[in-house]
Design a protein around this motif. Structure first.
Motif, PDB file in Angstrom:
ATOM      1  N   GLU A 173       0.757  -1.213  -0.121  1.00  0.00           N
ATOM      2  CA  GLU A 173      -0.044  -0.069   0.000  1.00  0.00           C
ATOM      3  C   GLU A 173       0.939   1.290   0.053  1.00  0.00           C
ATOM      4  O   GLU A 173       0.559   2.320  -0.795  1.00  0.00           O
ATOM      5  CB  GLU A 173      -1.034   0.025   1.296  1.00  0.00           C
ATOM      6  N   LYS A 215       2.079   1.655  -3.305  1.00  0.00           N
ATOM      7  CA  LYS A 215       0.963   2.491  -4.250  1.00  0.00           C
ATOM      8  C   LYS A 215       0.634   3.933  -4.054  1.00  0.00           C
ATOM      9  O   LYS A 215       0.333   4.823  -4.831  1.00  0.00           O
ATOM     10  CB  LYS A 215      -0.405   1.512  -3.836  1.00  0.00           C
ATOM     11  N   LYS A 257      -7.352   0.159  -7.159  1.00  0.00           N
ATOM     12  CA  LYS A 257      -8.526  -0.522  -6.322  1.00  0.00           C
ATOM     13  C   LYS A 257      -8.555  -0.025  -4.897  1.00  0.00           C
ATOM     14  O   LYS A 257      -8.975  -0.955  -4.128  1.00  0.00           O
ATOM     15  CB  LYS A 257      -8.743  -1.743  -6.514  1.00  0.00           C
ATOM     16  N   SER A 258      -7.953   1.059  -4.636  1.00  0.00           N
ATOM     17  CA  SER A 258      -7.982   1.159  -3.230  1.00  0.00           C
ATOM     18  C   SER A 258      -8.009   2.648  -2.853  1.00  0.00           C
ATOM     19  O   SER A 258      -7.318   3.784  -3.155  1.00  0.00           O
ATOM     20  CB  SER A 258      -6.363   0.863  -2.517  1.00  0.00           C
ATOM     21  N   LYS A 259      -9.203   3.043  -2.442  1.00  0.00           N
ATOM     22  CA  LYS A 259      -9.444   4.664  -2.145  1.00  0.00           C
ATOM     23  C   LYS A 259      -8.364   5.165  -1.088  1.00  0.00           C
ATOM     24  O   LYS A 259      -8.096   6.318  -1.542  1.00  0.00           O
ATOM     25  CB  LYS A 259     -10.838   4.362  -1.518  1.00  0.00           C
ATOM     26  N   ARG A 260      -7.899   4.522  -0.104  1.00  0.00           N
ATOM     27  CA  ARG A 260      -7.087   4.843   0.670  1.00  0.00           C
ATOM     28  C   ARG A 260      -5.750   5.417   0.140  1.00  0.00           C
ATOM     29  O   ARG A 260      -5.346   6.285   0.387  1.00  0.00           O
ATOM     30  CB  ARG A 260      -6.979   3.835   2.092  1.00  0.00           C
ATOM     31  N   ALA A 261      -5.188   4.311  -0.633  1.00  0.00           N
ATOM     32  CA  ALA A 261      -3.938   4.680  -1.249  1.00  0.00           C
ATOM     33  C   ALA A 261      -3.915   5.632  -2.116  1.00  0.00           C
ATOM     34  O   ALA A 261      -3.048   6.466  -2.335  1.00  0.00           O
ATOM     35  CB  ALA A 261      -3.538   3.247  -2.179  1.00  0.00           C
TER      36      ALA A 261
END
Length: 356
Positions: free
Chosen positions: A4, A7, A220-224
């Motif tokens: 993460e 990313k 595909k990671s809102k946080r990243a």
């Protein structure tokens, strides 16, 4: 966790690399949109950074939620819930077409500018310089998103190192001039700094949408994505503050140069000048790759051709335009794009909060 973090840094690098370009790396954009407004330019830069975080995070979230792949899909989405379906379709198509033309014109300008830069400073024929950039863009984008991330992961740290080195040298040799009192005493050449800040932010947000959207979908990671945009915006804000500081202290001489930072780095020797010129060329290349990537992703959906074939289509159109020039086209497109960028931001905000 490590994946993460990787990313986050990848998103930050692509974000910075897409927005910076040759205009910002040379100091020309900062001079035009910020430095000429006096000490309030620093407030404008900070507000721009906050605006980047706010708007680009929204665009990234929409991309992941609705599985979007290009700027044209975002434009269509934010116009999809209008009461008048025909009006929404007309606005989305118009915005998408003008955005494509603007990004294509940017790609053409950079191809031409690259040839001119290599010719002026290194004696390489203009056509050869243009062909070199086009060939390298194809090689980089052959790996699609991985190529975009890879090139920015090299260029952005190099940019930061060179700009920070110039700043450190400047502080070391001219520290007596760097005071708050002195900065406040420098006259503003223009007024309406807030409007300039909003227009500059709008331009860049709509431009980098073409990269943020497919990148967010693949991450595909809102946080990243959100943390990457925050990190990228903070890094970009600091870079702009550093450049703006040096430019302000070298008024009014900077207004006479196409590459204001080259004038500043001139006093630190030829090696520093060459390093800066290389960075400017690399930033031109980074923006060229981002522009071609954005349009190629959009064409995937519009004309149903694979991404790699679209790369050649974009270059086939951009290359002849770069050789003939198109000042009149740009004078029409840029103001239109400025208005549309603000309309697009308003549409994104309305759609996002009405569907939250």
């Amino acid at each position: 966790m490590q994946k993460e973090i990787s990313k986050i840094f990848q998103v930050a690098a692509v974000f910075i690399g897409t927005i910076v370009g040759a205009g910002l790396a040379s100091g020309k954009e900062i001079t035009q949109f910020f430095t000429s407004y006096g000490y309030k330019s620093f407030i404008g830069i900070i507000l721009t950074g906050i605006f980047y975080i706010y708007m680009c995070s929204i665009i990234g979230n929409l991309s992941i939620k609705y599985n979007l792949n290009s700027y044209s899909e975002v434009i269509e989405l934010v116009n999809s819930k209008r009461r008048s379906i025909r009006l929404g379709s007309l606005i989305s198509k118009s915005t998408s077409i003008i955005t494509t033309l603007y990004i294509l014109s940017s790609a053409s300008i950079i191809l031409a500018g690259c040839g001119s830069l290599l010719n002026q400073y290194f004696g390489i024929p203009k056509l050869a310089g243009t062909l070199i950039m086009a060939a390298l863009a194809v090689i980089t984008l052959w790996k699609e998103t991985e190529g975009l991330i890879g090139i920015n992961s090299i260029i952005v740290p190099s940019l930061i190192i060179v700009i920070v080195t110039i700043l450190i040298l400047y502080i070391f040799f001219f520290k007596d001039y760097i005071t708050l009192t002195h900065l406040k005493s420098l006259p503003a050449v223009k007024s309406n700094w807030l409007l300039s800040c909003i227009l500059y932010s709008g331009y860049n947000i709509l431009c980098c949408t073409g990269v943020i959207v497919p990148l967010s979908r693949e991450m595909k990671s809102k946080r990243a994505v959100t943390l990457g945009i925050i990190l990228g915006s903070l890094g970009l804000t600091l870079l702009c503050i550093f450049i703006n500081l040096m430019l302000m202290l070298n008024q009014p001489y900077i207004y006479q140069y196409e590459i204001p930072l080259l004038y500043i780095s001139n006093r630190f020797g030829t090696a520093m000048q060459i390093m800066l010129l290389i960075i400017i060329w690399l930033e031109m290349f980074s923006t060229e790759v981002s522009d071609i990537y954005s349009i190629s992703r959009s064409l995937e959906r519009i004309i149903k051709l694979p991404f790699k074939k679209n790369i050649f289509i974009v270059l086939a159109v951009a290359f002849p335009i770069s050789q003939i020039g198109f000042a009149n086209l740009i004078s029409i497109l840029y103001p239109l794009f400025g208005v549309l960028s603000l309309l697009f931001i308003a549409q994104c905000l309305f759609f996002y909060y009405s569907h939250k």
